[in-house]
Motif scaffolding. Sequence first.
Motif, mmCIF file in Angstrom:
data_model
loop_
_atom_site.group_PDB
_atom_site.id
_atom_site.type_symbol
_atom_site.label_atom_id
_atom_site.label_comp_id
_atom_site.label_asym_id
_atom_site.label_seq_id
_atom_site.Cartn_x
_atom_site.Cartn_y
_atom_site.Cartn_z
ATOM 1 N N VAL A 1 0.837 -1.308 -0.014
ATOM 2 C CA VAL A 1 0.084 -0.017 -0.016
ATOM 3 C C VAL A 1 0.894 1.265 0.106
ATOM 4 O O VAL A 1 0.556 2.267 -0.732
ATOM 5 N N CYS A 2 1.766 1.364 0.747
ATOM 6 C CA CYS A 2 2.771 2.529 0.763
ATOM 7 C C CYS A 2 3.774 2.766 -0.276
ATOM 8 O O CYS A 2 4.053 3.716 -0.654
ATOM 9 N N MET A 3 4.026 1.578 -0.841
ATOM 10 C CA MET A 3 4.564 1.885 -2.073
ATOM 11 C C MET A 3 3.896 2.393 -3.318
ATOM 12 O O MET A 3 4.283 3.230 -4.159
ATOM 13 N N ILE A 4 2.673 1.806 -3.268
ATOM 14 C CA ILE A 4 1.492 2.548 -4.377
ATOM 15 C C ILE A 4 1.242 4.122 -3.839
ATOM 16 O O ILE A 4 1.185 4.965 -4.763
ATOM 17 N N LEU A 5 0.962 4.088 -2.824
ATOM 18 C CA LEU A 5 0.443 5.466 -2.345
ATOM 19 C C LEU A 5 1.141 5.535 -0.849
ATOM 20 O O LEU A 5 0.754 5.603 0.122
ATOM 21 N N THR B 1 1.542 8.553 0.271
ATOM 22 C CA THR B 1 0.692 9.268 1.409
ATOM 23 C C THR B 1 0.164 8.767 2.804
ATOM 24 O O THR B 1 -0.497 9.406 3.446
ATOM 25 N N THR B 2 -0.275 7.538 2.069
ATOM 26 C CA THR B 2 -1.132 6.792 3.247
ATOM 27 C C THR B 2 0.053 6.249 4.451
ATOM 28 O O THR B 2 -0.519 5.747 5.633
ATOM 29 N N ALA B 3 1.211 6.291 4.435
ATOM 30 C CA ALA B 3 2.121 5.651 5.398
ATOM 31 C C ALA B 3 1.843 6.270 6.812
ATOM 32 O O ALA B 3 2.110 5.534 7.643
ATOM 33 N N PRO B 4 1.402 7.577 7.323
ATOM 34 C CA PRO B 4 1.232 7.856 8.493
ATOM 35 C C PRO B 4 0.104 7.034 9.170
ATOM 36 O O PRO B 4 0.233 6.663 10.335
ATOM 37 N N LEU B 5 -0.916 6.674 8.306
ATOM 38 C CA LEU B 5 -2.030 6.076 8.859
ATOM 39 C C LEU B 5 -1.944 4.450 8.685
ATOM 40 O O LEU B 5 -2.051 3.882 9.679
ATOM 41 N N VAL B 6 -1.881 3.963 7.500
ATOM 42 C CA VAL B 6 -1.690 2.671 7.125
ATOM 43 C C VAL B 6 -0.475 2.115 7.881
ATOM 44 O O VAL B 6 -0.243 0.748 8.596
ATOM 45 N N GLY B 7 0.777 2.977 7.996
ATOM 46 C CA GLY B 7 1.932 2.514 8.680
ATOM 47 C C GLY B 7 1.694 2.387 10.071
ATOM 48 O O GLY B 7 2.077 1.289 10.787
ATOM 49 N N MET B 8 1.172 3.280 10.820
ATOM 50 C CA MET B 8 0.815 2.963 12.263
ATOM 51 C C MET B 8 -0.308 2.053 12.464
ATOM 52 O O MET B 8 0.134 1.255 13.654
ATOM 53 N N LEU B 9 -1.174 1.776 11.738
ATOM 54 C CA LEU B 9 -2.200 0.802 11.972
ATOM 55 C C LEU B 9 -1.651 -0.518 11.841
ATOM 56 O O LEU B 9 -1.757 -1.424 12.834
ATOM 57 N N MET B 10 -0.478 -0.751 10.935
ATOM 58 C CA MET B 10 0.273 -2.098 10.910
ATOM 59 C C MET B 10 1.132 -2.377 11.504
ATOM 60 O O MET B 10 1.471 -3.469 12.204
#
Length: 402
Positions: free
Chosen positions: A245-249, A251-260
């Motif tokens: 997800v973060c490689m494709i987008l 900008t999602t790293a702060p949310l998806v990254g912290m969730l994961m």
Amino acid sequence: MWGHFFPHAATLKQQEVKEMDYIASTLSNLIHQTAFFNLTWGNYLMIIVACVFLYLAIAKGFEPLLLTPIAFGMLLVNIYPDIMMSVEDSANGAGGLLYYFYLLDEWAILPSLIFMGVGAMTDFGPLIANPKSFLLGAAAQFGIFAAYFGAIAMGFNDKAAAAISIIGGADGPTSIFLAGKLGQTALLGPIAVAAYSYMSLVPIIQPPIMKLLTTEKERKIKMGQLRPVSKLEKILFPIIVTIVVCMILPTTAPLVGMLMLGNLFRESGVVRQLTDTASNALMYIVVILLGTSVGATTSAEAFLNWDTLKIVALGLIAFAFGTAAGVLFGKLMCIATKGKVNPLIGSAGVSAVPMAARVSQKVGAEADPTNFLLMHAMGPNVAGVIGTAVAAGTFMAVFGVF
């Protein structure tokens, strides 16, 4: 005449008069310092709204963890507006208490930490066991894009419309995150309050839509038991999702990254202290700071306007569309699998975890008390969390915000 015999009497009387005047002046100043002389009718209206929210949170149990601090922040700012005074507006260079909390919202720190706590508390096993749940979570995001175009039609600019639209995902932290990133801080209060209000009203809003779009026979469908998910799968899932997800987008790293990250704490089993901290102490501290600061953005001057009413209406429409889209896609999957998927689990695709999944279970149990849909509904539910974060990242990428 008596002054001739008592030369100090006149002086004493004058002194007493001065003392009385001083006391009266002091009392008058104290009385006029009370909030009663400084509030507008709008402030009183917002105080009533805050009390209604407190009643819903405490007496009715509507999302009390979030609604209680939000309502109390709303109460405080409308009694004492200076509690949200910025440093720039302050005479002594010190801002109000809740202003500093609010900066953490504006900088997207608190929403990201909320996601880490959610990840530490969430079992992604049902989603891993049934990857098709991703499709239901994606379908429920239709409400976001319906709200986006609706907001454009109502006169909001592109960025404001994007920030408002995330309400359709029933995800308060993501709504706050995107509003801050897109520079829509003026709308942050109404957006956040609408998002959290609809999250708390999931058990009221969703069931009528679910029943309207499904037949009793569909609601009675029993789904097969999910396959067991190995520990290795649960450990690899957050790592793989983060990379993909973060490689494709990015900008999602702060949310998806912290969730994961929070979920990796949970599933790895080697950092129990971090899991406990992220899902308990840290999570609840962040909820207090975020809730009170969000509530404190709803001063009468900022909240009582036509834009707020539009946002509240758009949020309801978006949430209804998201629920309906999830259920309709569930019906499609039911047909494709020849009756093996209960369409009710599609409504859990909005990311109000785990309340939306519980609503799916409740409506299914009303049709057949022996039907157990909770674990099946958790798949679309956690997929909806990821889907909403991806939608927010997509808007940020479109508008060139990083």
